[in-house]
Design a protein around this motif. Structure first.
Motif, PDB file in Angstrom:
ATOM      1  N   TYR A   1       0.827  -1.207   0.000  1.00 33.05           N
ATOM      2  CA  TYR A   1       0.000   0.000   0.000  1.00 33.05           C
ATOM      3  C   TYR A   1       0.862   1.258   0.000  1.00 33.05           C
ATOM      4  N   LEU A   2       1.955   1.222   0.759  1.00 28.81           N
ATOM      5  CA  LEU A   2       2.848   2.379   0.797  1.00 28.81           C
ATOM      6  C   LEU A   2       3.556   2.560  -0.540  1.00 28.81           C
ATOM      7  N   TYR A   3       3.996   1.467  -1.122  1.00 27.45           N
ATOM      8  CA  TYR A   3       4.670   1.540  -2.421  1.00 27.45           C
ATOM      9  C   TYR A   3       3.730   2.090  -3.488  1.00 27.45           C
ATOM     10  N   ALA A   4       2.448   1.738  -3.393  1.00 25.04           N
ATOM     11  CA  ALA A   4       1.454   2.171  -4.372  1.00 25.04           C
ATOM     12  C   ALA A   4       0.845   3.528  -4.026  1.00 25.04           C
ATOM     13  N   ASN A   5       1.244   4.111  -2.891  1.00 22.46           N
ATOM     14  CA  ASN A   5       0.665   5.379  -2.431  1.00 22.46           C
ATOM     15  C   ASN A   5      -0.847   5.309  -2.301  1.00 22.46           C
ATOM     16  N   CYS A   6      -1.327   4.221  -1.740  1.00 22.22           N
ATOM     17  CA  CYS A   6      -2.765   4.072  -1.530  1.00 22.22           C
ATOM     18  C   CYS A   6      -3.231   5.040  -0.446  1.00 22.22           C
ATOM     19  N   PRO A   7      -4.285   5.801  -0.676  1.00 20.51           N
ATOM     20  CA  PRO A   7      -4.748   6.789   0.307  1.00 20.51           C
ATOM     21  C   PRO A   7      -5.035   6.211   1.683  1.00 20.51           C
ATOM     22  N   ILE A   8      -5.563   4.973   1.757  1.00 22.32           N
ATOM     23  CA  ILE A   8      -5.884   4.421   3.068  1.00 22.32           C
ATOM     24  C   ILE A   8      -4.640   4.317   3.937  1.00 22.32           C
ATOM     25  N   ALA A   9      -3.504   3.967   3.326  1.00 21.56           N
ATOM     26  CA  ALA A   9      -2.268   3.799   4.089  1.00 21.56           C
ATOM     27  C   ALA A   9      -1.588   5.138   4.356  1.00 21.56           C
ATOM     28  N   THR A  10      -1.491   5.984   3.338  1.00 23.45           N
ATOM     29  CA  THR A  10      -0.804   7.264   3.530  1.00 23.45           C
ATOM     30  C   THR A  10      -1.548   8.142   4.528  1.00 23.45           C
ATOM     31  N   ASN A  11      -2.873   8.098   4.492  1.00 25.44           N
ATOM     32  CA  ASN A  11      -3.660   8.877   5.453  1.00 25.44           C
ATOM     33  C   ASN A  11      -3.493   8.318   6.862  1.00 25.44           C
ATOM     34  N   MET A  12      -3.506   7.005   7.000  1.00 17.07           N
ATOM     35  CA  MET A  12      -3.353   6.367   8.294  1.00 17.07           C
ATOM     36  C   MET A  12      -2.018   6.744   8.932  1.00 17.07           C
ATOM     37  N   ILE A  13      -0.955   6.686   8.139  1.00 23.58           N
ATOM     38  CA  ILE A  13       0.377   7.008   8.647  1.00 23.58           C
ATOM     39  C   ILE A  13       0.458   8.482   9.049  1.00 23.58           C
ATOM     40  N   ARG A  14      -0.091   9.347   8.221  1.00 24.02           N
ATOM     41  CA  ARG A  14      -0.029  10.791   8.499  1.00 24.02           C
ATOM     42  C   ARG A  14      -0.796  11.138   9.769  1.00 24.02           C
ATOM     43  N   VAL A  15      -2.040  10.659   9.880  1.00 22.25           N
ATOM     44  CA  VAL A  15      -2.884  11.022  11.019  1.00 22.25           C
ATOM     45  C   VAL A  15      -2.342  10.440  12.323  1.00 22.25           C
ATOM     46  N   ALA A  16      -1.785   9.236  12.260  1.00 22.13           N
ATOM     47  CA  ALA A  16      -1.263   8.594  13.463  1.00 22.13           C
ATOM     48  C   ALA A  16       0.134   9.096  13.837  1.00 22.13           C
ATOM     49  N   GLY A  17       0.742   9.920  12.989  1.00 23.11           N
ATOM     50  CA  GLY A  17       2.060  10.465  13.297  1.00 23.11           C
ATOM     51  C   GLY A  17       3.182   9.457  13.156  1.00 23.11           C
ATOM     52  N   LEU A  18       3.061   8.561  12.171  1.00 25.70           N
ATOM     53  CA  LEU A  18       4.059   7.510  11.972  1.00 25.70           C
ATOM     54  C   LEU A  18       4.991   7.779  10.793  1.00 25.70           C
ATOM     55  N   ASP A  19       5.026   9.016  10.312  1.00 26.66           N
ATOM     56  CA  ASP A  19       5.852   9.328   9.145  1.00 26.66           C
ATOM     57  C   ASP A  19       7.337   9.048   9.398  1.00 26.66           C
ATOM     58  N   THR A  20       7.828   9.416  10.564  1.00 28.31           N
ATOM     59  CA  THR A  20       9.239   9.192  10.875  1.00 28.31           C
ATOM     60  C   THR A  20       9.545   7.713  10.965  1.00 28.31           C
ATOM     61  N   TRP A  21       8.650   6.967  11.598  1.00 28.37           N
ATOM     62  CA  TRP A  21       8.828   5.506  11.692  1.00 28.37           C
ATOM     63  C   TRP A  21       8.867   4.888  10.301  1.00 28.37           C
ATOM     64  N   VAL A  22       7.965   5.275   9.420  1.00 29.79           N
ATOM     65  CA  VAL A  22       7.953   4.741   8.059  1.00 29.79           C
ATOM     66  C   VAL A  22       9.255   5.075   7.345  1.00 29.79           C
ATOM     67  N   ALA A  23       9.724   6.298   7.494  1.00 31.50           N
ATOM     68  CA  ALA A  23      10.975   6.696   6.846  1.00 31.50           C
ATOM     69  C   ALA A  23      12.134   5.827   7.329  1.00 31.50           C
ATOM     70  N   GLN A  24      12.165   5.527   8.615  1.00 27.12           N
ATOM     71  CA  GLN A  24      13.220   4.687   9.169  1.00 27.12           C
ATOM     72  C   GLN A  24      13.086   3.236   8.700  1.00 27.12           C
ATOM     73  N   MET A  25      11.866   2.761   8.583  1.00 27.96           N
ATOM     74  CA  MET A  25      11.649   1.403   8.093  1.00 27.96           C
ATOM     75  C   MET A  25      12.035   1.285   6.625  1.00 27.96           C
ATOM     76  N   LYS A  26      11.831   2.357   5.865  1.00 27.71           N
ATOM     77  CA  LYS A  26      12.226   2.344   4.455  1.00 27.71           C
ATOM     78  C   LYS A  26      13.738   2.253   4.302  1.00 27.71           C
ATOM     79  N   VAL A  27      14.462   2.752   5.282  1.00 25.51           N
ATOM     80  CA  VAL A  27      15.919   2.599   5.262  1.00 25.51           C
ATOM     81  C   VAL A  27      16.286   1.154   5.566  1.00 25.51           C
ATOM     82  N   ALA A  28      15.606   0.560   6.546  1.00 32.52           N
ATOM     83  CA  ALA A  28      15.888  -0.824   6.932  1.00 32.52           C
ATOM     84  C   ALA A  28      15.485  -1.806   5.843  1.00 32.52           C
ATOM     85  N   VAL A  29      14.310  -1.567   5.235  1.00 29.75           N
ATOM     86  CA  VAL A  29      13.805  -2.423   4.154  1.00 29.75           C
ATOM     87  C   VAL A  29      13.241  -1.518   3.060  1.00 29.75           C
TER      88      VAL A  29
END
Length: 251
Positions: free
Chosen positions: A215-243
């Motif tokens: 979902y993140l790779y495809a920029n699906c709104p359900i996932a991008t909105n969930m990450i933004r509203v929950a404040g997980l943008d930094t975590w996602v960025a760090q996970m993208k470095v790991a994987v």
């Protein structure tokens, strides 16, 4: 389940049953000649691939999209995905695979969060994804023709919603509808450092991210909105470095 439960005719394990004889996955060195079977559209398939990629375990990914539209491994008695082969031995059921894989990777298993991801988050996405979400996912992960997005999205939405309702009513495993933002906020509040497990990604980080990866790779709104509203943008960025997402969906 009881280790005396008969194996399938091909010798592999049924759903929810540990392989017999027991697997000998003690360290990463035991994970050789690994093949993951299942389409990149599959949450469970992507989760397993996320763990292997993070641990730098070499593996081959077989989607089988041309053999069977549902992405099942040809010639197997098991009818779901993912399936993995390790050193020539087939192992079925993503839950069983993960429980055997984590000790070999030196990671602790978190039953509560794994079940929440499998039974609540998965069901919630099946019920809440829009036709646009499904279309974007299909085009980005398995190469569905973008010109057919208007058709693919509604078809997948109906199929996935039907599957979710079936799981809730009939499996008895605990499938349930939740709220994706509430789940993401609960995940964030349970973090004890940069990641859920502290300074490095652990089981829950990799499962949560692996589930979301397509979902993140495809920029699906359900996932991008969930990450933004929950404040997980930094975590996602760090996970993208790991994987890196490109390591899962490009090539």
């Amino acid at each position: 389940m009881n280790s005396s439960t008969p194996m399938l005719a091909d010798g592999s394990n049924p759903e929810g049953v540990n392989p017999n004889p027991a697997l000998k996955w003690h360290t990463q060195a035991d994970l050789v000649d690994v093949v993951v079977h299942g389409p990149a559209f599959s949450h469970a398939t992507n989760k397993l691939r996320t763990f292997l990629t993070y641990a730098k375990i070499e593996y081959r990914h077989e989607q089988h999209l041309k053999d069977k539209p549902q992405g099942l491994k040809p010639g197997t008695d098991y009818t779901k995905v993912p399936v993995v082969d390790v050193a020539g031995r087939q192992v079925n059921d993503s839950g069983i695979i993960l429980k055997n894989l984590l000790p070999a990777l030196g990671l602790d298993y978190d039953k509560v969060w794994e079940e929440r991801i499998v039974f609540e988050l998965d069901t919630t996405f099946k019920l809440h994804c829009t036709s646009q979400d499904w279309a974007l996912l299909a085009v980005a992960t398995v190469g569905a023709p973008s010109i057919l997005k208007w058709l693919v999205g509604p078809v997948l939405k109906r199929m996935e919603r039907k599957q979710a309702h079936h799981n809730i009513k009939t499996t008895g495993l605990g499938h349930r509808e939740g709220d994706e933002i509430a789940i993401a906020r609960a995940f964030k509040s349970s973090m004890v450092g940069k990641f859920h497990h502290g300074d490095r990604p652990g089981h829950v980080d990799l499962s949560f991210y692996g589930f979301l990866s397509g979902y993140l790779y495809a920029n699906c709104p359900i996932a991008t909105n969930m990450i933004r509203v929950a404040g997980l943008d930094t975590w996602v960025a760090q996970m993208k470095v790991a994987v890196p997402l490109e390591s899962l969906f490009v090539g």
